[in-house]
Design a protein around this motif. Structure first.
Motif, PDB file in Angstrom:
ATOM      1  N   ASP A 283      -0.353 -52.094 -13.469  1.00  0.00           N
ATOM      2  CA  ASP A 283       0.506 -52.083 -14.832  1.00  0.00           C
ATOM      3  C   ASP A 283       1.790 -51.142 -15.096  1.00  0.00           C
ATOM      4  OD1 ASP A 283      -1.206 -49.775 -15.200  1.00  0.00           O
ATOM      5  OD2 ASP A 283      -1.703 -50.294 -17.465  1.00  0.00           O
ATOM      6  N   VAL A 284       2.080 -50.379 -14.020  1.00  0.00           N
ATOM      7  CA  VAL A 284       3.039 -49.077 -14.021  1.00  0.00           C
ATOM      8  C   VAL A 284       4.061 -49.503 -13.242  1.00  0.00           C
ATOM      9  CG1 VAL A 284       3.813 -46.732 -13.703  1.00  0.00           C
ATOM     10  CG2 VAL A 284       1.408 -47.510 -14.746  1.00  0.00           C
ATOM     11  N   ILE A 285       5.452 -49.480 -13.859  1.00  0.00           N
ATOM     12  CA  ILE A 285       6.691 -49.914 -13.059  1.00  0.00           C
ATOM     13  C   ILE A 285       7.400 -48.746 -12.668  1.00  0.00           C
ATOM     14  CG2 ILE A 285       6.602 -52.544 -13.292  1.00  0.00           C
ATOM     15  CD1 ILE A 285       8.810 -51.646 -15.217  1.00  0.00           C
ATOM     16  N   VAL A 286       7.937 -48.469 -11.759  1.00  0.00           N
ATOM     17  CA  VAL A 286       8.687 -47.386 -11.200  1.00  0.00           C
ATOM     18  C   VAL A 286      10.222 -47.599 -11.033  1.00  0.00           C
ATOM     19  CG1 VAL A 286       6.799 -46.126  -9.991  1.00  0.00           C
ATOM     20  CG2 VAL A 286       8.351 -47.663  -8.880  1.00  0.00           C
ATOM     21  N   ASN A 287      11.086 -46.736 -11.492  1.00  0.00           N
ATOM     22  CA  ASN A 287      12.505 -46.668 -11.212  1.00  0.00           C
ATOM     23  C   ASN A 287      12.986 -45.538 -10.774  1.00  0.00           C
ATOM     24  OD1 ASN A 287      15.414 -45.669 -12.243  1.00  0.00           O
ATOM     25  ND2 ASN A 287      15.339 -47.988 -12.505  1.00  0.00           N
ATOM     26  N   LEU A 288      13.360 -45.398  -9.624  1.00  0.00           N
ATOM     27  CA  LEU A 288      13.782 -44.195  -8.543  1.00  0.00           C
ATOM     28  C   LEU A 288      15.070 -44.652  -8.123  1.00  0.00           C
ATOM     29  CD1 LEU A 288      12.944 -41.549  -7.129  1.00  0.00           C
ATOM     30  CD2 LEU A 288      11.915 -43.227  -5.337  1.00  0.00           C
ATOM     31  N   SER A 289      16.103 -43.369  -8.471  1.00  0.00           N
ATOM     32  CA  SER A 289      17.659 -43.604  -8.238  1.00  0.00           C
ATOM     33  C   SER A 289      18.059 -42.249  -7.991  1.00  0.00           C
ATOM     34  CB  SER A 289      18.130 -44.328  -9.258  1.00  0.00           C
ATOM     35  OG  SER A 289      18.387 -43.464 -10.367  1.00  0.00           O
ATOM     36  N   VAL A 290      18.976 -42.126  -7.504  1.00  0.00           N
ATOM     37  CA  VAL A 290      19.864 -41.046  -6.941  1.00  0.00           C
ATOM     38  C   VAL A 290      21.212 -40.964  -7.554  1.00  0.00           C
ATOM     39  CG1 VAL A 290      20.663 -39.362  -5.105  1.00  0.00           C
ATOM     40  CG2 VAL A 290      18.387 -40.584  -4.887  1.00  0.00           C
ATOM     41  N   TRP A 291      21.801 -40.001  -8.388  1.00  0.00           N
ATOM     42  CA  TRP A 291      23.000 -39.943  -8.696  1.00  0.00           C
ATOM     43  C   TRP A 291      23.648 -38.644  -8.645  1.00  0.00           C
ATOM     44  CZ3 TRP A 291      24.581 -43.692 -12.099  1.00  0.00           C
ATOM     45  CH2 TRP A 291      23.401 -44.774 -12.431  1.00  0.00           C
ATOM     46  N   GLU A 292      25.007 -38.696  -8.532  1.00  0.00           N
ATOM     47  CA  GLU A 292      26.013 -37.493  -8.032  1.00  0.00           C
ATOM     48  C   GLU A 292      25.835 -36.252  -8.940  1.00  0.00           C
ATOM     49  OE1 GLU A 292      30.158 -38.961  -7.660  1.00  0.00           O
ATOM     50  OE2 GLU A 292      29.704 -40.076  -5.796  1.00  0.00           O
ATOM     51  N   SER A 293      25.459 -36.569 -10.157  1.00  0.00           N
ATOM     52  CA  SER A 293      25.242 -35.587 -11.322  1.00  0.00           C
ATOM     53  C   SER A 293      24.515 -36.153 -12.572  1.00  0.00           C
ATOM     54  CB  SER A 293      26.801 -35.270 -11.940  1.00  0.00           C
ATOM     55  OG  SER A 293      27.183 -36.356 -12.359  1.00  0.00           O
ATOM     56  N   PRO A 294      23.924 -34.921 -13.270  1.00  0.00           N
ATOM     57  CA  PRO A 294      23.360 -35.328 -14.503  1.00  0.00           C
ATOM     58  C   PRO A 294      24.192 -36.017 -15.585  1.00  0.00           C
ATOM     59  CG  PRO A 294      22.868 -32.916 -13.843  1.00  0.00           C
ATOM     60  CD  PRO A 294      24.048 -33.527 -12.760  1.00  0.00           C
ATOM     61  N   GLU A 295      25.407 -35.901 -15.544  1.00  0.00           N
ATOM     62  CA  GLU A 295      26.365 -36.442 -16.183  1.00  0.00           C
ATOM     63  C   GLU A 295      26.513 -37.822 -15.985  1.00  0.00           C
ATOM     64  OE1 GLU A 295      27.083 -32.042 -16.351  1.00  0.00           O
ATOM     65  OE2 GLU A 295      27.296 -33.653 -14.657  1.00  0.00           O
ATOM     66  N   ALA A 296      26.524 -38.413 -14.834  1.00  0.00           N
ATOM     67  CA  ALA A 296      26.597 -39.696 -14.295  1.00  0.00           C
ATOM     68  C   ALA A 296      25.350 -40.329 -14.582  1.00  0.00           C
ATOM     69  CB  ALA A 296      26.910 -39.866 -12.788  1.00  0.00           C
ATOM     70  N   LEU A 297      24.170 -39.888 -14.426  1.00  0.00           N
ATOM     71  CA  LEU A 297      22.814 -40.483 -14.781  1.00  0.00           C
ATOM     72  C   LEU A 297      22.911 -40.763 -16.465  1.00  0.00           C
ATOM     73  CD1 LEU A 297      20.358 -41.634 -14.431  1.00  0.00           C
ATOM     74  CD2 LEU A 297      19.352 -39.503 -14.056  1.00  0.00           C
ATOM     75  N   TRP A 298      23.222 -39.602 -17.083  1.00  0.00           N
ATOM     76  CA  TRP A 298      23.206 -39.549 -18.647  1.00  0.00           C
ATOM     77  C   TRP A 298      24.039 -40.727 -19.119  1.00  0.00           C
ATOM     78  CZ3 TRP A 298      20.484 -37.270 -22.370  1.00  0.00           C
ATOM     79  CH2 TRP A 298      21.004 -37.548 -23.777  1.00  0.00           C
ATOM     80  N   ASP A 299      25.303 -40.920 -18.537  1.00  0.00           N
ATOM     81  CA  ASP A 299      26.593 -41.732 -18.863  1.00  0.00           C
ATOM     82  C   ASP A 299      25.899 -43.148 -18.603  1.00  0.00           C
ATOM     83  OD1 ASP A 299      28.168 -39.784 -20.045  1.00  0.00           O
ATOM     84  OD2 ASP A 299      29.226 -40.191 -18.236  1.00  0.00           O
ATOM     85  N   PHE A 300      25.208 -43.366 -17.723  1.00  0.00           N
ATOM     86  CA  PHE A 300      24.765 -44.778 -17.572  1.00  0.00           C
ATOM     87  C   PHE A 300      23.537 -45.116 -18.323  1.00  0.00           C
ATOM     88  CE2 PHE A 300      21.271 -47.355 -15.761  1.00  0.00           C
ATOM     89  CZ  PHE A 300      22.087 -48.645 -15.281  1.00  0.00           C
ATOM     90  N   THR A 301      22.499 -44.069 -18.521  1.00  0.00           N
ATOM     91  CA  THR A 301      21.605 -44.201 -19.246  1.00  0.00           C
ATOM     92  C   THR A 301      21.652 -44.439 -20.850  1.00  0.00           C
ATOM     93  OG1 THR A 301      20.284 -42.957 -17.812  1.00  0.00           O
ATOM     94  CG2 THR A 301      19.118 -43.406 -19.680  1.00  0.00           C
ATOM     95  N   TYR A 302      22.628 -43.878 -21.259  1.00  0.00           N
ATOM     96  CA  TYR A 302      22.805 -43.715 -22.837  1.00  0.00           C
ATOM     97  C   TYR A 302      24.123 -44.407 -23.095  1.00  0.00           C
ATOM     98  CZ  TYR A 302      18.607 -41.334 -22.376  1.00  0.00           C
ATOM     99  OH  TYR A 302      17.177 -40.977 -22.291  1.00  0.00           O
ATOM    100  N   ARG A 303      25.002 -44.758 -22.446  1.00  0.00           N
ATOM    101  CA  ARG A 303      26.621 -45.115 -22.590  1.00  0.00           C
ATOM    102  C   ARG A 303      26.792 -46.195 -21.851  1.00  0.00           C
ATOM    103  NH1 ARG A 303      28.183 -39.111 -22.374  1.00  0.00           N
ATOM    104  NH2 ARG A 303      27.941 -38.235 -24.549  1.00  0.00           N
ATOM    105  N   SER A 304      25.788 -47.320 -21.696  1.00  0.00           N
ATOM    106  CA  SER A 304      26.199 -48.355 -20.982  1.00  0.00           C
ATOM    107  C   SER A 304      25.201 -49.517 -21.298  1.00  0.00           C
ATOM    108  CB  SER A 304      25.957 -48.303 -19.360  1.00  0.00           C
ATOM    109  OG  SER A 304      24.536 -48.186 -19.137  1.00  0.00           O
ATOM    110  N   GLY A 305      25.299 -50.590 -20.893  1.00  0.00           N
ATOM    111  CA  GLY A 305      24.381 -51.776 -21.412  1.00  0.00           C
ATOM    112  C   GLY A 305      22.833 -51.361 -21.249  1.00  0.00           C
TER     113      GLY A 305
END
Length: 165
Positions: free
Chosen positions: A73-95
């Protein structure tokens, strides 16, 4: 006058992230349908986001929801980003933010850490086993340069040598 001692170069690093979520109902349940409908647009947005490097997908799949390495019952999301800022922007400033805001509709509330960040050498694609080990480290030992969160981030220069504990 003597030449300054060169500072050793820090190898290029990228930020890996694992996020797990415990489904409140099976993925095929109509109550989870709004989440499933968001998967393609959110993944497409991630793939084109500034700073995005890579994300885990199942064999022949467009996402990783069919992989269940942490429980049925557990799904995973695993990704790699160039920086914490890039990940933060996608996570909290996008769709993607819509999915974050609605997560309680589809997922159980976690009592332990469900997100872990860590630095990897540029070009490294972490496997699920590595990612789950980092999450276990965060849960057992708290934030460190080896396993941390947005709120307790460490710079890449503090990251242990690949494979070090």
């Amino acid at each position: 006058m003597t030449a300054p001692t060169p500072t050793p170069a820090v190898p290029a690093a990228h930020l890996a992230q694992l996020n797990i979520a415990t489904l409140s109902h099976p993925l095929a349940d109509p109550r989870i349908a709004p989440f499933v409908e968001l998967l393609d647009p959110v993944n497409t947005a991630a793939d084109g986001a500034p700073g995005f490097v890579w994300r885990l997908v199942g064999d022949g799949a467009a996402d990783a929801t069919g992989l269940r390495p942490a429980g049925e019952d557990v799904i995973v999301n695993l990704s790699v980003w160039e920086s914490p800022e890039a990940l933060w922007d996608f996570t909290y400033r996008s769709g993607h933010l819509e999915a974050v805001r609605r997560r309680r509709e589809w997922f159980e509330r976690h009592v332990q850490a469900h997100l872990v960040l860590w630095w990897v050498p540029a070009g490294h694609r972490p496997g699920v086993e590595e990612a789950l080990e980092r999450l276990a480290d965060l849960r057992a030992n708290g934030p460190s340069p080896r396993a941390f969160t947005f709120a307790s981030a460490y710079p890449a220069a503090d990251a242990p040598v690949s494979g070090a504990r």
